[in-house]
Design a protein around this motif. Structure first.
Motif, PDB file in Angstrom:
ATOM      1  N   THR A 275       1.191  -1.080  -0.072  1.00  0.00           N
ATOM      2  CA  THR A 275      -0.483  -0.436  -0.352  1.00  0.00           C
ATOM      3  C   THR A 275       0.845   1.562   0.361  1.00  0.00           C
ATOM      4  O   THR A 275       1.902   0.950   0.154  1.00  0.00           O
ATOM      5  CB  THR A 275      -1.296   0.322   1.202  1.00  0.00           C
ATOM      6  OG1 THR A 275      -0.353   0.393   2.798  1.00  0.00           O
ATOM      7  CG2 THR A 275      -2.090  -1.349   0.884  1.00  0.00           C
ATOM      8  N   GLY A 276       0.552   2.377  -0.218  1.00  0.00           N
ATOM      9  CA  GLY A 276       1.237   3.566  -0.518  1.00  0.00           C
ATOM     10  C   GLY A 276       2.202   4.181  -1.680  1.00  0.00           C
ATOM     11  O   GLY A 276       1.789   2.627  -2.322  1.00  0.00           O
ATOM     12  N   ARG A 293       5.708   1.675   3.479  1.00  0.00           N
ATOM     13  CA  ARG A 293       4.851   0.087   2.783  1.00  0.00           C
ATOM     14  C   ARG A 293       5.285  -0.962   3.042  1.00  0.00           C
ATOM     15  O   ARG A 293       4.604  -1.964   2.415  1.00  0.00           O
ATOM     16  CB  ARG A 293       5.802   0.277   1.399  1.00  0.00           C
ATOM     17  CG  ARG A 293       5.005   1.448   0.700  1.00  0.00           C
ATOM     18  CD  ARG A 293       5.526   1.927  -0.778  1.00  0.00           C
ATOM     19  NE  ARG A 293       5.585   1.392  -1.542  1.00  0.00           N
ATOM     20  CZ  ARG A 293       5.555   0.462  -2.887  1.00  0.00           C
ATOM     21  NH1 ARG A 293       6.456   1.056  -3.224  1.00  0.00           N
ATOM     22  NH2 ARG A 293       4.837   0.592  -3.692  1.00  0.00           N
TER      23      ARG A 293
END
Ligand code: SF4
Length: 340
Positions: A275-276, A293
């Motif tokens: 994610t991110g 992350r």
């Protein structure tokens, strides 16, 4: 003399960020940040990471197609970064590059035969026109193209054929080392394996050494003897290809590998979705660059920058979950629910 053909030590390439009327330097994009590795003669090192991780910049800095900011690159024990123009011109014959998009580097107004002949003539590799023509025909056949294609122009070829022409061009000067810069990324999957097989055949035929750059671990699996994984300008894991594929130690490598389809359905592993966004190389996070992350991040990760530690077998990892990555004097406390 060293047993390595290529030795890269603490290579850095920083691009200045300039602002204002006076173009004042206000920061740096740290594209390649202290990268070190060796490549032995006849070996292929796969260099893998997401786009923007610095792998292409590293490849081009080694060849001095862009000037490194700092660090050392040795070819057969000779320091490349300090060579003058004449010495560098001689070295260009030994170190070549195959580009991702060969079309953009081919002159649309010159036939393929004319382009290859020009290079052969420039380097004085053949002297008579007949010998040059024979060599052009030989090069085309070596890469799986018909000799009569020498009269054709770049636009008359398919993507896969153009990449074969790019390979012929690199081979025309009889190099020892080739940086393959994402040579199959723009090709259809069916063509990718043909080009990879061709590169493997040429390697055993001519004893070539490759730095093979790709953004996908599945692409480098079958051609690499060793693999290095890059993240935000740094190598985060490097080791023997089989060992790295079977026993990835860094959470970033684990996530990349989880996206690679495995031919044996029983070995299906759970996909790790990161994610991110990737942080900017102009504004690197504190501690481990991967911590914003990382699915396994723990308290110390945002504080301590891990070193690329060797587990004793030549498998190097930059992750605080492994004791070898703790910088000297740092006490790392791995919480119970975090496992390597
Ligand atoms: Fe993840 Fe921490 Fe290892 Fe970095 S040091 S890869 S954040 S577990």
């Amino acid at each position: 003399m060293s047993e390595n053909l290529i030795e890269v030590r603490n290579l850095k390439k920083f691009f200045p960020i300039k602002r204002g009327l006076l173009s004042k330097t206000v920061g740096h994009v740290k594209a390649v940040n202290d990268v070190s590795f060796d490549i032995k003669p006849g070996e292929t090192l796969g260099l893998v990471g997401e786009s923007g991780c610095g792998k292409t910049t590293a490849g081009r800095s080694i060849l001095r197609l862009i000037e490194p900011t700092a660090g050392s690159v040795k070819f057969e024990g000779k320091e490349v970064t300090k060579m003058g123009v004449t010495e560098m011109r001689r070295l260009r014959r030994e170190m070549q590059i195959i580009f991702q998009d060969p079309y953009s580097s081919l002159n649309p107004r010159i036939t393929i035969g004319g382009m290859l002949a020009e290079i052969i003539k420039f380097h004085g590799l053949r002297t008579t026109q007949a010998a040059i023509n024979d060599r052009v025909a030989e090069l085309l056949e070596i890469v799986g193209l018909r000799a009569e294609y020498s009269r054709r122009y770049p636009h008359e070829f398919s993507g896969g054929q153009r990449q074969r022409i790019g390979i012929a061009r690199a081979l025309s000067v009889e190099p020892k080392f080739i940086v393959c810069d994402e040579p199959v990324s723009a090709l259809d999957v069916s063509i990718q394996s043909q080009v990879i097989n061709l590169l493997k055949d040429l390697q055993s035929q001519f004893g070539l050494t490759y730095l093979f750059i790709a953004h996908d671990l599945s692409v480098v699996e079958h051609i690499s003897d060793r693999v290095a994984v890059m993240y935000l300008g740094e190598i985060v894991e490097i080791g023997d290809a089989k060992e790295l594929y079977h026993n990835p130690k860094h959470p970033y490598t684990q996530s990349l590998l989880s996206a690679v389809p495995h031919p044996d359905p029983r070995r299906k592993s759970e996909r790790i979705i990161l994610t991110g966004d990737v942080p900017s190389p102009a504004n690197l996070p504190n501690g481990c660059y991967f911590h914003p992350r990382c699915p396994k991040a723990f308290t110390d990760c945002s504080r301590v920058h891990p070193v690329l530690g060797n587990d004793g077998s030549g498998h190097h990892t930059r992750c605080l979950l492994w004791p070898e990555s703790a910088p000297a004097g740092e006490k790392i406390t791995v919480t119970e629910n975090q496992t390597a």
